[in-house]
Design an enzyme around this catalytic site. Structure first.
Site, short mmCIF file in Angstrom:
data_model
loop_
_atom_site.label_atom_id
_atom_site.label_comp_id
_atom_site.label_asym_id
_atom_site.label_seq_id
_atom_site.Cartn_x
_atom_site.Cartn_y
_atom_site.Cartn_z
N LYS A 13 -3.23 41.74 -35.67
CA LYS A 13 -1.85 42.04 -35.24
C LYS A 13 -1.59 41.60 -33.80
O LYS A 13 -0.56 41.01 -33.51
CB LYS A 13 -1.56 43.55 -35.36
CG LYS A 13 -1.48 44.06 -36.76
CD LYS A 13 -0.91 45.48 -36.80
CE LYS A 13 -1.73 46.47 -35.99
NZ LYS A 13 -3.08 46.67 -36.50
N ARG A 88 4.15 54.66 -36.87
CA ARG A 88 2.84 54.91 -37.47
C ARG A 88 2.92 55.84 -38.68
O ARG A 88 1.99 55.92 -39.46
CB ARG A 88 1.88 55.52 -36.44
CG ARG A 88 1.41 54.56 -35.38
CD ARG A 88 0.34 55.18 -34.51
NE ARG A 88 -0.07 54.31 -33.43
CZ ARG A 88 -0.99 53.36 -33.52
NH1 ARG A 88 -1.59 53.16 -34.68
NH2 ARG A 88 -1.31 52.63 -32.49
N ARG A 122 -17.88 41.87 -34.81
CA ARG A 122 -17.31 41.44 -33.53
C ARG A 122 -18.23 41.78 -32.36
O ARG A 122 -18.82 42.87 -32.32
CB ARG A 122 -15.94 42.11 -33.30
CG ARG A 122 -14.86 41.59 -34.21
CD ARG A 122 -13.46 41.96 -33.78
NE ARG A 122 -13.19 43.37 -33.67
CZ ARG A 122 -11.98 43.91 -33.74
NH1 ARG A 122 -10.93 43.12 -33.93
NH2 ARG A 122 -11.80 45.20 -33.64
N ARG A 153 -18.35 46.72 -29.20
CA ARG A 153 -17.51 47.82 -28.68
C ARG A 153 -17.79 49.09 -29.48
O ARG A 153 -18.03 49.02 -30.70
CB ARG A 153 -16.03 47.45 -28.80
CG ARG A 153 -15.60 46.39 -27.82
CD ARG A 153 -14.13 46.04 -27.92
NE ARG A 153 -13.37 46.70 -28.95
CZ ARG A 153 -12.16 46.31 -29.34
NH1 ARG A 153 -11.60 45.26 -28.80
NH2 ARG A 153 -11.51 46.96 -30.27
N ARG A 164 -11.14 54.48 -39.05
CA ARG A 164 -9.86 53.85 -38.72
C ARG A 164 -9.16 53.32 -39.97
O ARG A 164 -7.94 53.39 -40.10
CB ARG A 164 -10.08 52.71 -37.72
CG ARG A 164 -10.38 53.20 -36.30
CD ARG A 164 -11.04 52.15 -35.45
NE ARG A 164 -10.20 51.00 -35.21
CZ ARG A 164 -10.68 49.82 -34.79
NH1 ARG A 164 -11.97 49.66 -34.61
NH2 ARG A 164 -9.85 48.82 -34.56
#
Length: 206
Positions: A13, A88, A122, A153, A164
């Site tokens: 996004k 949201r 990632r 991360r 998530r």
């Protein structure tokens, strides 16, 4: 044009939003930026939001909506905007409908099972912040520029990503249905390269 961009965590996004605002010259409206700007300026609603944030609590819908309404009333939004990260929830979407008319909702459609592997793979350079992925052919353990080991991360671990994605399924998926019923939803295949995905975005925006 008044736009919203939706998509699962890691769907791209942020990257697509940057390309959209550059091509169509729209202000990029994200709730995080609005929170920070109002807190810095010490506005009444910003201080209200800060009270919740400082306690580690979610900012209530009515406060978020008040902040967004204020931002959308600014001069640079007169000819359109791109909303990212808002709404949201269904309650936020319904409140937004009373404030403004959304013309197009871009939904980056991705395969969630492949997305999990993409996010968990990632890695980021802790010095220059350059990103890479363990799935890429070009992947190396060290950043070629800084010669330091890439890191993962904390929010890219498998457990965190699954949480998530659960939130996405519970909150965003109903939003997709809501905007589909409203006739403004445009699905774009989010599994290609950045340029391929953007070509799909341009196609639906015309």
């Amino acid at each position: 044009m008044n736009l919203i961009i939706l998509g699962a965590p890691g769907a791209g996004k942020g990257t697509q939003a940057e390309k959209i605002i550059a091509k169509y010259r729209l202000p990029h409206i994200s709730t995080g930026d609005i929170f920070r700007a109002n807190i810095r300026s010490g506005t009444p609603v910003g201080l209200k939001a800060k009270g919740y944030i400082d306690k580690g609590q979610l900012v209530p819908d009515e406060v978020v909506i008040e902040l967004v309404q204020g931002r959308l009333s600014e001069e640079d939004c007169k000819n359109g905007y791109l909303l990212d990260g808002f709404p949201r929830t269904l309650a936020q979407a319904q409140a937004l409908d009373k404030i403004t008319k959304i013309e197009t909702v871009i939904n980056l459609d991705v395969d969630l099972s492949k997305l999990l592997a993409r996010i968990v793979g990632r890695r980021t350079c802790p010095v220059c912040n350059m990103g890479t992925n363990t799935a890429w052919d070009s992947y190396t353990k060290e950043c070629p520029k800084c010669e330091v080991t890439y890191i993962q991360r904390p929010d890219d671990t498998e457990e965190t990503v699954k949480n998530r994605l659960d939130v996405y399924n519970n909150q965003t998926v109903p939003l997709i249905e809501y905007y589909k019923r409203a006739g403004v939803l445009k699905n774009v295949n989010g599994m290609g390269t950045v340029d391929e995905v953007f070509a799909g975005v341009v196609e639906v925006l015309g």
